[in-house]
Scaffold this motif. Structure first.
Motif, PDB file in Angstrom:
ATOM      1  N   GLU A 114       0.861  -1.199   0.000  1.00  0.00           N
ATOM      2  CA  GLU A 114       0.000   0.000   0.000  1.00  0.00           C
ATOM      3  C   GLU A 114       0.884   1.232   0.000  1.00  0.00           C
ATOM      4  OE1 GLU A 114      -2.979   3.007   0.821  1.00  0.00           O
ATOM      5  OE2 GLU A 114      -3.124   1.006  -0.035  1.00  0.00           O
ATOM      6  N   THR A 115       0.663   2.113  -1.001  1.00  0.00           N
ATOM      7  CA  THR A 115       1.379   3.389  -1.062  1.00  0.00           C
ATOM      8  C   THR A 115       0.449   4.497  -0.581  1.00  0.00           C
ATOM      9  OG1 THR A 115       2.744   2.631  -2.918  1.00  0.00           O
ATOM     10  CG2 THR A 115       2.601   5.010  -2.546  1.00  0.00           C
ATOM     11  N   ILE A 116       0.853   5.201   0.477  1.00  0.00           N
ATOM     12  CA  ILE A 116      -0.010   6.226   1.086  1.00  0.00           C
ATOM     13  C   ILE A 116      -0.104   7.439   0.170  1.00  0.00           C
ATOM     14  CG2 ILE A 116      -0.436   7.606   3.152  1.00  0.00           C
ATOM     15  CD1 ILE A 116      -0.390   4.541   3.601  1.00  0.00           C
ATOM     16  N   PRO A 117      -1.317   7.920  -0.140  1.00  0.00           N
ATOM     17  CA  PRO A 117      -1.459   9.102  -0.999  1.00  0.00           C
ATOM     18  C   PRO A 117      -0.800  10.339  -0.373  1.00  0.00           C
ATOM     19  CG  PRO A 117      -3.553   7.959  -0.747  1.00  0.00           C
ATOM     20  CD  PRO A 117      -2.619   7.368   0.249  1.00  0.00           C
ATOM     21  N   ALA A 118      -0.415  11.294  -1.209  1.00  0.00           N
ATOM     22  CA  ALA A 118       0.288  12.487  -0.728  1.00  0.00           C
ATOM     23  C   ALA A 118      -0.618  13.400   0.088  1.00  0.00           C
ATOM     24  CB  ALA A 118       0.882  13.245  -1.906  1.00  0.00           C
ATOM     25  N   ASN A 119      -1.944  13.385  -0.165  1.00  0.00           N
ATOM     26  CA  ASN A 119      -2.848  14.311   0.526  1.00  0.00           C
ATOM     27  C   ASN A 119      -3.644  13.638   1.653  1.00  0.00           C
ATOM     28  OD1 ASN A 119      -4.288  12.766  -1.257  1.00  0.00           O
ATOM     29  ND2 ASN A 119      -5.505  14.464  -2.096  1.00  0.00           N
ATOM     30  N   ALA A 120      -3.182  12.484   2.133  1.00  0.00           N
ATOM     31  CA  ALA A 120      -3.866  11.776   3.219  1.00  0.00           C
ATOM     32  C   ALA A 120      -2.847  11.066   4.093  1.00  0.00           C
ATOM     33  CB  ALA A 120      -4.871  10.778   2.657  1.00  0.00           C
ATOM     34  N   ILE A 121      -3.255  10.766   5.313  1.00  0.00           N
ATOM     35  CA  ILE A 121      -2.422  10.000   6.244  1.00  0.00           C
ATOM     36  C   ILE A 121      -3.275   8.918   6.897  1.00  0.00           C
ATOM     37  CG2 ILE A 121      -0.793  11.866   6.750  1.00  0.00           C
ATOM     38  CD1 ILE A 121      -2.369  12.394   9.337  1.00  0.00           C
ATOM     39  N   ILE A 122      -2.611   7.860   7.379  1.00  0.00           N
ATOM     40  CA  ILE A 122      -3.309   6.850   8.162  1.00  0.00           C
ATOM     41  C   ILE A 122      -3.824   7.501   9.442  1.00  0.00           C
ATOM     42  CG2 ILE A 122      -3.004   4.747   9.520  1.00  0.00           C
ATOM     43  CD1 ILE A 122      -3.153   4.105   6.621  1.00  0.00           C
ATOM     44  N   ASP A 123      -5.128   7.305   9.727  1.00  0.00           N
ATOM     45  CA  ASP A 123      -5.742   7.866  10.936  1.00  0.00           C
ATOM     46  C   ASP A 123      -5.468   6.917  12.103  1.00  0.00           C
ATOM     47  OD1 ASP A 123      -7.235   8.998  12.908  1.00  0.00           O
ATOM     48  OD2 ASP A 123      -9.146   8.941  11.829  1.00  0.00           O
ATOM     49  N   GLN A 124      -4.481   7.253  12.907  1.00  0.00           N
ATOM     50  CA  GLN A 124      -4.074   6.358  13.982  1.00  0.00           C
ATOM     51  C   GLN A 124      -5.019   6.375  15.178  1.00  0.00           C
ATOM     52  OE1 GLN A 124       0.546   6.229  14.191  1.00  0.00           O
ATOM     53  NE2 GLN A 124      -0.531   4.287  13.877  1.00  0.00           N
ATOM     54  N   GLU A 125      -6.029   7.265  15.155  1.00  0.00           N
ATOM     55  CA  GLU A 125      -7.046   7.242  16.200  1.00  0.00           C
ATOM     56  C   GLU A 125      -8.135   6.209  15.906  1.00  0.00           C
ATOM     57  OE1 GLU A 125      -8.562  11.147  16.710  1.00  0.00           O
ATOM     58  OE2 GLU A 125      -6.693  11.945  17.543  1.00  0.00           O
ATOM     59  N   ILE A 177      -8.930  -3.421   6.530  1.00  0.00           N
ATOM     60  CA  ILE A 177      -9.388  -2.057   6.245  1.00  0.00           C
ATOM     61  C   ILE A 177      -8.288  -1.063   6.607  1.00  0.00           C
ATOM     62  CG2 ILE A 177     -11.111  -0.294   6.794  1.00  0.00           C
ATOM     63  CD1 ILE A 177     -13.075  -2.525   7.434  1.00  0.00           C
ATOM     64  N   LEU A 178      -8.084  -0.093   5.726  1.00  0.00           N
ATOM     65  CA  LEU A 178      -7.151   1.002   5.962  1.00  0.00           C
ATOM     66  C   LEU A 178      -7.956   2.273   6.232  1.00  0.00           C
ATOM     67  CD1 LEU A 178      -4.782   0.181   2.978  1.00  0.00           C
ATOM     68  CD2 LEU A 178      -4.196  -0.073   5.388  1.00  0.00           C
ATOM     69  N   HIS A 179      -7.702   2.931   7.386  1.00  0.00           N
ATOM     70  CA  HIS A 179      -8.431   4.144   7.759  1.00  0.00           C
ATOM     71  C   HIS A 179      -7.549   5.367   7.534  1.00  0.00           C
ATOM     72  CE1 HIS A 179     -11.648   1.772   9.537  1.00  0.00           C
ATOM     73  NE2 HIS A 179     -10.750   1.091  10.232  1.00  0.00           N
ATOM     74  N   PHE A 180      -8.110   6.386   6.867  1.00  0.00           N
ATOM     75  CA  PHE A 180      -7.365   7.589   6.515  1.00  0.00           C
ATOM     76  C   PHE A 180      -8.093   8.841   6.999  1.00  0.00           C
ATOM     77  CE2 PHE A 180      -5.749   4.536   3.490  1.00  0.00           C
ATOM     78  CZ  PHE A 180      -4.432   4.931   3.251  1.00  0.00           C
ATOM     79  N   LYS A 181      -7.359   9.950   6.970  1.00  0.00           N
ATOM     80  CA  LYS A 181      -7.940  11.284   7.067  1.00  0.00           C
ATOM     81  C   LYS A 181      -7.070  12.229   6.264  1.00  0.00           C
ATOM     82  CE  LYS A 181      -5.671  12.437  11.473  1.00  0.00           C
ATOM     83  NZ  LYS A 181      -5.896  12.826  12.893  1.00  0.00           N
ATOM     84  N   ALA A 182      -7.664  13.377   5.915  1.00  0.00           N
ATOM     85  CA  ALA A 182      -6.918  14.350   5.117  1.00  0.00           C
ATOM     86  C   ALA A 182      -5.703  14.845   5.898  1.00  0.00           C
ATOM     87  CB  ALA A 182      -7.811  15.515   4.726  1.00  0.00           C
ATOM     88  N   ILE A 183      -4.620  15.146   5.176  1.00  0.00           N
ATOM     89  CA  ILE A 183      -3.404  15.584   5.853  1.00  0.00           C
ATOM     90  C   ILE A 183      -3.537  17.007   6.393  1.00  0.00           C
ATOM     91  CG2 ILE A 183      -2.188  16.596   3.875  1.00  0.00           C
ATOM     92  CD1 ILE A 183       0.299  14.962   4.871  1.00  0.00           C
ATOM     93  N   GLY A 184      -4.550  17.723   5.911  1.00  0.00           N
ATOM     94  CA  GLY A 184      -4.803  19.076   6.404  1.00  0.00           C
ATOM     95  C   GLY A 184      -6.057  19.643   5.771  1.00  0.00           C
ATOM     96  N   GLU A 185      -6.308  20.943   5.983  1.00  0.00           N
ATOM     97  CA  GLU A 185      -7.468  21.608   5.396  1.00  0.00           C
ATOM     98  C   GLU A 185      -7.241  21.799   3.884  1.00  0.00           C
ATOM     99  OE1 GLU A 185     -10.205  23.039   7.055  1.00  0.00           O
ATOM    100  OE2 GLU A 185      -9.636  22.544   9.114  1.00  0.00           O
ATOM    101  N   VAL A 186      -8.353  21.774   3.132  1.00  0.00           N
ATOM    102  CA  VAL A 186      -8.294  22.068   1.707  1.00  0.00           C
ATOM    103  C   VAL A 186      -9.211  23.253   1.422  1.00  0.00           C
ATOM    104  CG1 VAL A 186      -7.744  19.690   1.070  1.00  0.00           C
ATOM    105  CG2 VAL A 186     -10.141  20.430   1.147  1.00  0.00           C
ATOM    106  N   THR A 187      -8.874  24.018   0.412  1.00  0.00           N
ATOM    107  CA  THR A 187      -9.699  25.185   0.042  1.00  0.00           C
ATOM    108  C   THR A 187     -10.590  24.882  -1.148  1.00  0.00           C
ATOM    109  OG1 THR A 187      -7.869  26.029  -1.297  1.00  0.00           O
ATOM    110  CG2 THR A 187      -8.038  26.816   0.981  1.00  0.00           C
ATOM    111  N   VAL A 188     -10.180  23.900  -1.940  1.00  0.00           N
ATOM    112  CA  VAL A 188     -11.006  23.430  -3.054  1.00  0.00           C
ATOM    113  C   VAL A 188     -11.024  21.902  -2.999  1.00  0.00           C
ATOM    114  CG1 VAL A 188     -10.534  25.419  -4.522  1.00  0.00           C
ATOM    115  CG2 VAL A 188      -9.027  23.431  -4.632  1.00  0.00           C
ATOM    116  N   ALA A 189     -11.973  21.320  -3.694  1.00  0.00           N
ATOM    117  CA  ALA A 189     -12.104  19.866  -3.670  1.00  0.00           C
ATOM    118  C   ALA A 189     -10.873  19.187  -4.256  1.00  0.00           C
ATOM    119  CB  ALA A 189     -13.352  19.445  -4.441  1.00  0.00           C
ATOM    120  N   GLU A 190     -10.417  18.119  -3.609  1.00  0.00           N
ATOM    121  CA  GLU A 190      -9.272  17.340  -4.068  1.00  0.00           C
ATOM    122  C   GLU A 190      -9.628  15.862  -4.113  1.00  0.00           C
ATOM    123  OE1 GLU A 190      -5.719  17.830  -1.865  1.00  0.00           O
ATOM    124  OE2 GLU A 190      -5.602  20.011  -2.141  1.00  0.00           O
TER     125      GLU A 190
END
Length: 823
Positions: free
Chosen positions: A375-386, A455-468
């Motif tokens: 599994e290669t982690i996307p640049a705009n997301a991280i594994i949600d360790q919570e 299952i792999l759980h993710f969240k965005a790496i930060g806020e976005v201003t437009v849809a990604e």
């Protein structure tokens, strides 16, 4: 429910008063105290036969009476045979609460002990219940299962031992199914599986009621001629190896453990099945593609308490499964192939979790060696360790040998974890960049890893201003010759979109309870609700929430709670209770509403909890109940219960926002939890009071009424239904005291030392009929136990009941009060 008792009652909590005005002929003297305990012990539904493993319901219909005082240290003991697996589903009364039922599950000394409250008021009666579940598999057919019940008190009074017997039936059941587990390729391993179970079919775990255990099981498998034997292993249902077969001259023989069992709380029995996996090879040039090979097996077994038997192909032992012990296979050339999938989609706001389930299946007919899935982690997301399992869920450790990973700190260096060890909680600032799943080798044909378990759980790496868009890719590889190229081994998912944070809030809420699932009238239940400000939205403003609790529950003053958690709320909310507010789910409910000071803020991602305790009143009929929770914010654009049990239109404006047309979703306490089940509780109490000519008020034992020779004394009988079941067919028989008198139910001497005379006719409410007799020992089958003689008691005289008292009313010796159809 039909009740004939000495001093009965009527509808819950309603009292009836009857006055017997008597002319006293002597001085005030005390009769000797005498406790009488009556018990009718029976099967509730009149069952005489059950299948082993099934349940039946036993009832103790009791009454406790005394000429004067109460009964102390009362208890019931039910002795149980070892073929009883367990007892449960207790139904108590106010005299014997469910909490006082204690089951002793000691072999050779099994029993149920029921301790009554101390003391038990004289005139108490009720019905206790419990279910009995017999042992499945190990109870022989036509076993007579007998139990004995007895109620005693501290004075030595006893109901006498009461016996109940029921016949238990069972038949042999065993099934064996042979399948091609994997393979069939020339020069490669082929695995046959023979599954032995009590039931077979699509659900081999479930052992039907009335099953006799199969013991001494041996499988004999005749391999196709010239097949190369590799191994034969016996596996438990949990995957652990429990045995090894032997091979000789083309025949495999293996011993299978007895089909033991365990019992689930929902009443089903699980018979542990076993798999015999036989591995062979069909080598060239002896075998070629398109050759058809067949092998056949038989199973020897002995039913418990039965004779040895043989299970052959096509046999149906027990009526639930036809054994299939012949497997025909068409051989093929080797094919190397596999399918990797990754699922996940949706729009997500900052901080919200999104997940991908992945699966892998060997779709070829040869084993795959040294499989790795990266599994290669996307640049705009991280594994949600919570999230669960620190963000990487792996449940099929029998197929995944271990995990390796890379981080933004380790670079291209792989960090290997131990076998069966999940990913760690990384230090702050350290994130996974790649995760490698190393599969158990070889990964056999038809083997599969399920997406529901990985299952792999993710969240965005930060806020976005437009849809990604999030593009997430996985790749598999193997050392087996002939695997597809990299493009054919890679799967990417681009169905997740990250969205900017909204300016509104979103309320997420759930209901819960912290109480025993089985309750009786008088029990206490704690209901609670939790409100979360969705982490992907803005802060929640001015929260308001409410519990909808079944009407008939009684608020415990001061029991309301508020847990702020990390919201920063320092001023607790105000609780308001509105009875009979709304009907939802077919239940009328009270509104328990919490409101907060204006300007209260719940930061996004934070939550609080409110709670309250209520007592169950007899006004709640027996049955399952739950509470519901609703919540919102003044700036909420969406409200989301954890599971919506249905919407209602807010016509009464529960949230005080002025909108009476909005729809409100309900969270229920039975989502992920049990219902609050209020048991039927049939119990009654009665107290007889007296006021003599010299008294200013009524009194009861141990106090005495005071009168003078020739003076009046009034008796007052207070009857109360202390349960939550409507009583019907109520009859009261009262034998007036006289020298040499005997008890109404227990015809022992009451030792009265003087006789009062009835002075006036008894007045009764409309629909209640009063009968009179001049007989001192009237026959009274209305109050006898089923085992008592008829007419009851022995030596009684027909009463010739009459609604008209004799001209000389002082000749009346007994009265009967018949409530007719009144309840």
């Amino acid at each position: 429910m039909k009740k004939y008792i000495y001093i009965p009652s009527i509808y819950p909590k309603i009292r009836r008063l009857f006055y017997l005005t008597s002319l006293l002929l002597g001085t005030v003297l005390c009769a000797k105290a005498q406790v009488t305990i009556s018990l009718d012990y029976k099967e509730k539904n009149d069952l005489t036969t059950v299948q082993s493993g099934d349940k039946y319901t036993l009832q103790l219909n009791y009454s406790v009476s005394s000429t004067t005082g109460n009964a102390s240290n009362v208890k019931a003991v039910i002795n149980l045979p070892d073929n009883i697996y367990t007892v449960g589903d207790f139904v108590g009364t106010t005299h014997a609460p469910v909490a006082n039922f204690v089951f002793t599950n000691t072999v050779g000394a099994k029993k149920l002990t029921i301790t009554f409250i101390n003391p038990v008021p004289s005139g108490s009666t009720g019905v206790l219940e419990f279910i009995v579940r017999t042992n499945n598999l190990t109870t022989p057919n036509n076993t007579q299962l007998c139990t004995t019940a007895e109620i005693t008190d501290g004075s030595g009074a006893t109901s006498g031992a009461k016996n109940h017997c029921i016949n238990v039936t069972a038949i042999p059941r065993i099934c064996a199914l042979k399948t091609l587990l994997n393979g069939g390729a020339i020069n490669n391993i082929t695995t046959y599986r023979i599954r032995v179970s009590a039931n077979g079919g699509s659900n081999p775990l479930v052992a039907p009621f009335g099953t006799l255990q199969a013991t001494n099981i041996t499988v004999t498998d005749n391999l196709p001629a010239n097949a190369e034997f590799i191994s034969a292993k016996v596996y438990h249902i949990n995957g652990s190896q429990v045995g090894t077969g032997t091979y000789s001259a083309g025949v495999v023989t293996a011993t299978i453990p007895n089909l033991t069992l365990r019992q689930y709380g929902n009443g089903t029995w699980e018979s542990l099945f076993f798999n015999l996996d036989i591995q062979v090879k069909f080598n060239s040039p002896t075998f070629n593609a398109s050759d058809v090979v067949t092998n056949t097996a038989t199973v020897d077994y002995t039913p418990i308490t039965g004779s040895a038997a043989v299970l052959n192909n096509g046999d149906n032992v027990g009526g639930n499964c036809v054994s299939d012990l012949v497997e025909t296979t068409t051989l093929a050339n080797p094919v190397t192939a596999a399918v990797l999938t990754k699922g996940g989609s949706g729009n997500y706001f900052p901080g919200q979790r999104f997940s991908y389930g992945w699966s892998f299946t060997n779709t070829g007919n040869v084993p795959l060696e040294n499989v790795e899935i990266i599994e290669t982690i996307p640049a705009n997301a991280i594994i949600d360790q919570e999230a669960e399992y620190n963000g990487v869920r792996v449940l099929e450790w029998e197929d995944i040998h271990h995990i390796e990973y890379q981080t933004n700190v380790s670079g291209s260096t792989w960090v290997a974890l131990g076998a069966g060890v999940g990913v760690p909680d990384l230090p702050s600032g350290t994130n996974f960049t790649k995760i490698k799943f190393v599969l158990t080798s070889p990964f056999m044909p038809n083997a599969s890893i399920l997406s529901s378990s990985q299952i792999l759980h993710f969240k965005a790496i930060g806020e976005v201003t437009v849809a990604e868009t999030v593009t997430n890719c996985m790749e598999w590889t193997s050392t087996t010759v002939g695997i597809p190229d990299q493009a054919g081994r890679t799967v990417c998912n681009s169905s997740v979109t990250l969205q900017p944070r909204p300016t509104t809030s979103r309320a997420i809420y759930n209901a819960a309870h912290a109480s025993n699932c089985a309750q009786v009238a008088g029990g206490t239940v704690i209901f609670s609700g939790t409100l979360l400000a969705d982490i992907g939205y803005s802060n929640g403003l001015n929260p308001v929430c409410a519990l909808l609790i079944p009407s008939g529950s009684i608020y415990v003053p001061g029991s309301e709670t508020f847990t702020a958690n990390n919201t920063g709320i320092t001023t607790p909310p105000t609780l308001e209770i509105i009875p009979n507010y709304i009907t939802t789910g077919g239940v009328l409910r009270d509104l328990y509403r919490w409101t907060f000071p204006s300007g209260t803020v719940v930061p996004y991602g934070e939550r609080f909890t409110v709670g309250v305790s209520v007592k169950i009143s007899p006004a709640l009929p027996p049955g399952p109940y739950n509470a519901e929770f609703i919540a919102t914010f003044s700036n909420a654009s969406a409200n989301a219960p954890d599971y919506n049990y249905g919407n209602f239109t807010d016509t009464k404006d529960w949230d005080l926002d002025g909108n009476t047309t909005e729809l409100v979703g309900r969270s229920s306490t039975n989502y992920g939890q049990c219902d609050i089940n209020i048991a039927a509780s049939a119990s009654m109490e009665s107290i007889k009071w007296v006021k003599g000519l010299c008294d200013v008020a009524y009194s009861r034992y141990p106090a005495f009424g005071q009168t003078v020779p020739g003076g009046d004394a009034d008796y007052r009988l207070i009857i109360k239904n202390t349960g939550n079941v409507v009583m019907k067919d109520i009859k009261i028989i009262d034998i007036l005291p006289f020298v040499g008198d005997r008890g109404v139910i227990d015809p022992q001497a009451r030792q009265s030392q003087w006789r009062p005379n009835l002075a006036n006719p008894i007045s009764a409410p409309a629909g209640v009929t009063v009968y009179y007799t001049t007989v001192s020992n009237p026959c009274r089958d209305e109050v006898k136990q089923p085992s008592d003689p008829s007419p009851f008691p022995t030596g009684c005289t027909p009463p010739n009941w009459s609604v008209t008292p004799p001209l000389d009313i002082t000749q009346v010796q007994a009265v009967k009060i018949d409530f007719g159809t009144k309840t």
